[in-house]
Enzyme design. Structure first.
Site, PDB file in Angstrom:
ATOM      1  N   SER A 236      23.750  37.583 -26.833  1.00 50.32           N
ATOM      2  CA  SER A 236      23.283  37.736 -25.459  1.00 50.32           C
ATOM      3  C   SER A 236      24.155  38.722 -24.690  1.00 50.32           C
ATOM      4  O   SER A 236      24.214  39.892 -25.029  1.00 50.32           O
ATOM      5  CB  SER A 236      23.226  36.370 -24.775  1.00 50.32           C
ATOM      6  OG  SER A 236      22.527  36.442 -23.548  1.00 50.32           O
TER       7      SER A 236
ATOM      8  N   ASP B  64      19.912  41.054 -24.494  1.00 42.22           N
ATOM      9  CA  ASP B  64      18.807  40.485 -25.276  1.00 42.22           C
ATOM     10  C   ASP B  64      17.624  40.117 -24.397  1.00 42.22           C
ATOM     11  O   ASP B  64      16.660  39.510 -24.863  1.00 42.22           O
ATOM     12  CB  ASP B  64      19.264  39.299 -26.124  1.00 42.22           C
ATOM     13  CG  ASP B  64      19.636  38.078 -25.304  1.00 42.22           C
ATOM     14  OD1 ASP B  64      20.133  38.249 -24.169  1.00 42.22           O
ATOM     15  OD2 ASP B  64      19.447  36.942 -25.791  1.00 42.22           O
TER      16      ASP B  64
ATOM     17  N   ASP C  85      17.035  37.973 -22.047  1.00 42.12           N
ATOM     18  CA  ASP C  85      16.648  36.617 -21.659  1.00 42.12           C
ATOM     19  C   ASP C  85      17.137  36.270 -20.252  1.00 42.12           C
ATOM     20  O   ASP C  85      16.794  35.217 -19.714  1.00 42.12           O
ATOM     21  CB  ASP C  85      17.126  35.575 -22.676  1.00 42.12           C
ATOM     22  CG  ASP C  85      18.631  35.418 -22.772  1.00 42.12           C
ATOM     23  OD1 ASP C  85      19.369  36.272 -22.212  1.00 42.12           O
ATOM     24  OD2 ASP C  85      19.085  34.449 -23.405  1.00 42.12           O
TER      25      ASP C  85
END
Length: 565
Positions: free
Chosen positions: A163, A318, A320
């Site tokens: 992440s 990433d 998210d």
């Protein structure tokens, strides 16, 4: 003499561990790295011995967040040996719970160092273990993998990503299908998977593990399905073409997918931060590739000033998480990044208006996120759920039509992705901005409207990054054994230790203080980074008063941590 003998035995044991690891390591880079350390340690280099202790004194723990750590050789690092053990152990776990059927597992990966290699190793090992294995067609955002688990009806998913961690890290994130509905794992699944992984590690070399190249590669129709479903979150009104906005992918994998979604949804093309638009595992323009971190959005701010943009949208590597910034003449540079709570309340109010009157519908957030979401839920007659931190819990809230956590994570499309999704959240923000523009408003005025409708909330955070994790344990122990009586000048009315929570209530390494003026302070260790975090929340008759209370709490919290460190 005995001390020397024990030391010699210890060095011999570490060298034996390291040499056994070296013999099974398929990666030339980590083999060379480890071989050099072994040579120096065998020659008596105390620094090299200490390095071996750090690398082999423990294993990277597999928990509800999967695996995450620094790349390098050894059981306490992310590498191909550890990934092989993890993949084989996870395959064993899935087969054990499959009841004789063939489990299906989907694998995704981002643009970090070794992400594709770890994904390919996992695919070969899953296929070799007899699982139906589907590899995503290229590096893609984490939400696409979370979507794929549900869309394909898979039993599990694996995403290779760390992440927004520093560039030296990577990770291995696990989802379960079936009754878990494509959510991240929770206990006891983590301990059960960890036990299977440990049995693989104890059994010997990974060179004996069966591999197969019979895995499938998902087609573009899977990615297109995610694009179509996400574009439907907020189709663009006509005024969307009049917006000027800036986008940064923070050196990650978000842009390719996001650009197709905004085109399908009908939004104008953004001004992009070219230096950060394509995947770059070194994250060369930022110290930490996280929109929350100071300096991470500086290039986006510069682009917004040049183009006189209405707002900025940022994804983490990433994709998210979602960051948003708006013009603000009262701050240096003229631009202000919205807090995760501000974005969460904007999106929560949007969801609540749409769900009003819907039986069983609820809003959910982590216990460290703004209490304002509960007020919004009550205002619209919806249920409200406060969970432990992490979307593994938020996504499981009954009836949730929206969920968020203050760390820039948002669940706006729970029927499609059962996890935080920075891309669908970005589409929702674009929809809010375009609708506001039609009325002659801005994102900034929408925030002001929230205060007038639901009350004025402000939040802040004090975070201490440490090199020595024992400092965090020391501070938490000190706060428990010698509880503070005030934060700054404000008296603490009540204190809760969630390690002692009642059955059915959120339980964890969290201390929650409620203050005499109605403010709330929460202290907890970060679950993904070497940080101790303090979360501050206040409500007041005006936005200015709420911000002033939080500013005083920040000073008090910093003083408290300094005193206890």
């Amino acid at each position: 003499m005995s001390e020397y003998t024990e030391t010699a035995e210890h060095i011999t044991e570490r060298l034996s561990q390291a040499r056994a690891w070296l013999r099974q390591d398929p990666d030339a880079e980590t083999r060379d790295e480890l071989a050099g350390i072994i040579t120096r340690a065998a020659a008596g280099d105390v620094t090299a011995v200490a390095d071996l202790d750090d690398r082999f004194g423990t294993r990277l723990a597999f928990g509800t967040a999967g695996l995450r750590g620094a790349l390098g050789a050894g059981s306490n690092r992310m590498n191909r040996v550890l990934i092989a053990q993890a993949a084989s152990g996870f395959a064993s776990y899935l087969l054990a719970r499959a009841g004789g059927s063939t489990p299906t597992v989907v694998i995704g990966y981002d643009g970090r160092r070794n992400s594709r290699r770890f994904a390919l190793d996992s695919a070969e090992l899953f296929a070799g273990a007899g699982l139906r294995t589907i590899l995503l067609p290229r590096l893609l955002p984490t939400p696409v993998l979370a979507f794929a688990v549900r869309h394909l009806g898979a039993d599990a998913g694996v995403m290779v990503t760390a992440s927004h961690n520093p560039p030296a890290d990577n990770g291995y994130k696990v989802y379960l299908g079936g009754a878990d509905d494509g959510a991240q794992i929770v206990s006891p699944a983590d301990a059960e998977i960890a036990a299977h992984i440990q049995r693989v590690a104890d059994a010997g070399s990974i060179t004996t593990l069966p591999r197969s190249a019979t895995y499938e590669v998902a087609g573009e129709d899977l990615v297109q399905a995610y694009i179509t479903d996400t574009a439907a979150v907020a189709p663009a009104p006509a005024a969307a073409q009049e917006l000027t906005w800036v986008y940064t992918a923070m050196h990650g994998v978000g842009w390719e997918t996001f650009s197709k979604i905004i085109r399908e949804a009908g939004y104008s093309h953004p001004k992009t931060v070219g230096e950060q638009l394509r995947p770059d595992p070194t994250f060369r323009t930022v110290a930490f590739p996280n929109p929350e971190e100071p300096g991470a959005m500086d290039l986006a701010f510069a682009a917004a000033r040049r183009t006189r943009a209405d707002f900025i949208i940022a994804n983490d590597p990433d994709a998210d998480r979602l960051g948003v910034a708006i013009p603000d003449p009262d701050v240096a540079g003229g631009w202000r990044r919205l807090s995760g709570n501000e974005i969460g309340l904007l999106l929560g109010a949007r969801a609540a208006r749409a769900a009003e009157g819907q039986a069983g519908a609820s809003l959910a957030c982590s216990l460290v996120s703004s209490p304002g979401l509960g007020v919004i839920a009550a205002h619209h007659g919806l249920d409200f759920h406060e969970t432990l931190t992490g979307f593994k819990w938020i996504s499981r809230a009954p009836g949730a039509v929206f969920g968020f956590e203050e760390a820039l994570g948002y669940l706006v499309n729970p029927e499609t992705v059962r996890d935080k999704d920075g891309i669908s959240a970005a589409i929702a923000v674009l929809g809010l901005a375009a609708e506001a523009h039609e009325r002659g408003e801005t994102i900034g005025s929408l925030l002001a409207d929230l205060g007038e409708t639901y009350g004025h909330f402000a939040s802040g955070q004090v975070a201490v990054r440490v090199e020595d994790l024992s400092i965090i344990s020391k501070v938490m122990l000190s706060l428990r054994t010698l509880p503070p009586t005030r934060i700054g000048s404000t008296v603490i009315d009540s204190a809760e230790d969630l390690m002692q929570a009642a059955s059915g209530e959120p339980s964890g390494d969290v201390l929650r203080y409620r203050l005499a003026d109605g403010s709330r302070v929460i202290v907890r260790p970060s679950g993904t980074e070497p940080k101790l975090k303090v979360y501050l929340d206040a409500q007041a008759p005006s936005a200015a008063e709420a911000k002033a209370i939080v500013a005083e709490l920040e000073s008090g919290a910093q003083a408290l941590l300094e005193d206890r460190s």
